[in-house]
Write an enzyme that holds these catalytic residues in place. Structure first.
Site, PDB file in Angstrom:
ATOM      1  N   GLU A 193     -35.944  59.442 -27.812  1.00 11.01           N
ATOM      2  CA  GLU A 193     -35.534  60.218 -26.639  1.00 11.01           C
ATOM      3  C   GLU A 193     -36.675  61.089 -26.126  1.00 11.01           C
ATOM      4  O   GLU A 193     -36.829  61.259 -24.910  1.00 11.01           O
ATOM      5  CB  GLU A 193     -34.310  61.059 -26.984  1.00 11.01           C
ATOM      6  CG  GLU A 193     -33.063  60.211 -27.176  1.00 11.01           C
ATOM      7  CD  GLU A 193     -31.864  61.019 -27.629  1.00 11.01           C
ATOM      8  OE1 GLU A 193     -30.824  60.948 -26.950  1.00 11.01           O
ATOM      9  OE2 GLU A 193     -31.966  61.713 -28.661  1.00 11.01           O
ATOM     10  N   GLY A 221     -33.926  60.868 -31.855  1.00  3.85           N
ATOM     11  CA  GLY A 221     -34.506  61.887 -30.988  1.00  3.85           C
ATOM     12  C   GLY A 221     -35.973  61.667 -30.696  1.00  3.85           C
ATOM     13  O   GLY A 221     -36.479  62.111 -29.667  1.00  3.85           O
ATOM     14  N   GLU A 243     -28.819  56.344 -33.393  1.00  3.48           N
ATOM     15  CA  GLU A 243     -27.806  57.332 -33.764  1.00  3.48           C
ATOM     16  C   GLU A 243     -26.463  56.709 -34.148  1.00  3.48           C
ATOM     17  O   GLU A 243     -25.744  57.246 -35.005  1.00  3.48           O
ATOM     18  CB  GLU A 243     -27.595  58.330 -32.610  1.00  3.48           C
ATOM     19  CG  GLU A 243     -28.723  59.309 -32.389  1.00  3.48           C
ATOM     20  CD  GLU A 243     -29.813  58.788 -31.472  1.00  3.48           C
ATOM     21  OE1 GLU A 243     -30.649  59.580 -31.025  1.00  3.48           O
ATOM     22  OE2 GLU A 243     -29.826  57.558 -31.196  1.00  3.48           O
ATOM     23  N   ALA A 249     -34.291  63.568 -35.445  1.00  3.83           N
ATOM     24  CA  ALA A 249     -33.836  64.853 -35.963  1.00  3.83           C
ATOM     25  C   ALA A 249     -34.205  64.999 -37.431  1.00  3.83           C
ATOM     26  O   ALA A 249     -34.274  64.020 -38.175  1.00  3.83           O
ATOM     27  CB  ALA A 249     -32.322  64.972 -35.794  1.00  3.83           C
TER      28      ALA A 249
END
Length: 263
Positions: free
Chosen positions: A117, A114, A137, A67
């Protein structure tokens, strides 16, 4: 939509999607996520000539650092707003995971949070030997909320996934391969050549068979073995009468290269 944060090119049946924010380590800004979704939902989905997709990051440092924390700095959205934002991320990653042609992640640098991910949504992950990957995270008081808590256990098993997520571990390429998180590690200088070679091999196969194979594998993993086996039978029966299967058999008998048309 004209793209500012990604590059998209198509050649010989292979699409190359490059996250192009190297100054921000290809972090997932709102704009980048919007453009990535448009690329998969509209441009690539509508192009039947595309038979495989490669996703990578610009520069040498990062595949995707996760992110965009600078963009989010100072923001404290209420839970309902955060929920809607994460729904949009789930939709994006879901589109990539469910894309009906194979998607290869060429992980050229760090893939964190992310970014990891995003890589988990791809069908195959090739890692440069200098790359690193991790769902980090928890270090920020959060959890992987882009599908990581669900996709990682399906790849490496629940116990190993819990260890990695609880500790916020960052794995080397070799460690990621050993864990089953990556398919193989490649010398950094050879990564894109290897990714392209694999994509070319996939693109040379009969496209309907590849699409059905991906769908059957993915659907089978979501249910019991017997349901998956039955789905496999249905898919094989549909493919049995296609022109590509007939062409493949004829080419084998006649000892020539097949000419697959996707029909």
């Amino acid at each position: 939509m004209s793209y500012e944060t990604i590059d998209l090119s198509v050649a010989d049946g292979v699409a190359l999607v490059t996250l192009n924010r190297p100054e921000a380590m290809n972090a997932l800004s709102r704009r980048l996520k919007e453009e990535l979704e448009d690329a998969f939902e509209n441009r690539l989905a509508a192009d039947d000539d595309v038979r495989a997709v490669i996703v990578t990051g610009a520069g040498e440092r990062a595949f995707c650092a996760g992110a965009d924390l600078k963009e989010r700095s100072g923001e404290t959205p209420p839970p309902a707003a955060f929920f809607r934002a994460q729904q949009a991320t789930h939709r994006l990653f879901g589109r990539i995971a469910a894309f009906d042609r194979p998607v290869i992640a060429a992980i050229n640098g760090v893939a964190l949070g992310g970014g990891a991910e995003l890589a988990l949504c791809c069908d195959v992950r090739l890692m440069a030997d200098t790359a690193r990957i991790g769902l980090t995270e928890v270090r920020l008081g959060a959890i992987p909320a882009g599908g990581g808590t669900q996709r990682l256990p399906r790849l490496v098993g629940a116990s190993r996934a819990k260890e990695l997520i609880f500790s916020g571990a960052v794995l080397t390429a070799e460690e990621a391969c050993d864990a089953g998180l990556a398919s193989r590690t490649v010398a950094a200088a050879e990564l894109m050549d290897e990714a392209r070679s694999l994509a070319d091999k996939i693109a040379a196969q009969p496209p309907l068979a590849v699409r059905f194979a991906k769908r059957v594998i993915d659907r089978g993993l979501d249910g019991p073995l017997e349901a998956g086996l039955e789905y496999e039978l249905y898919a094989a029966s549909i493919l049995f009468d296609t022109e590509d299967r007939k062409e493949g058999m004829a080419a084998f008998v006649e000892k020539r290269l097949p000419r697959f048309m996707g029909a």
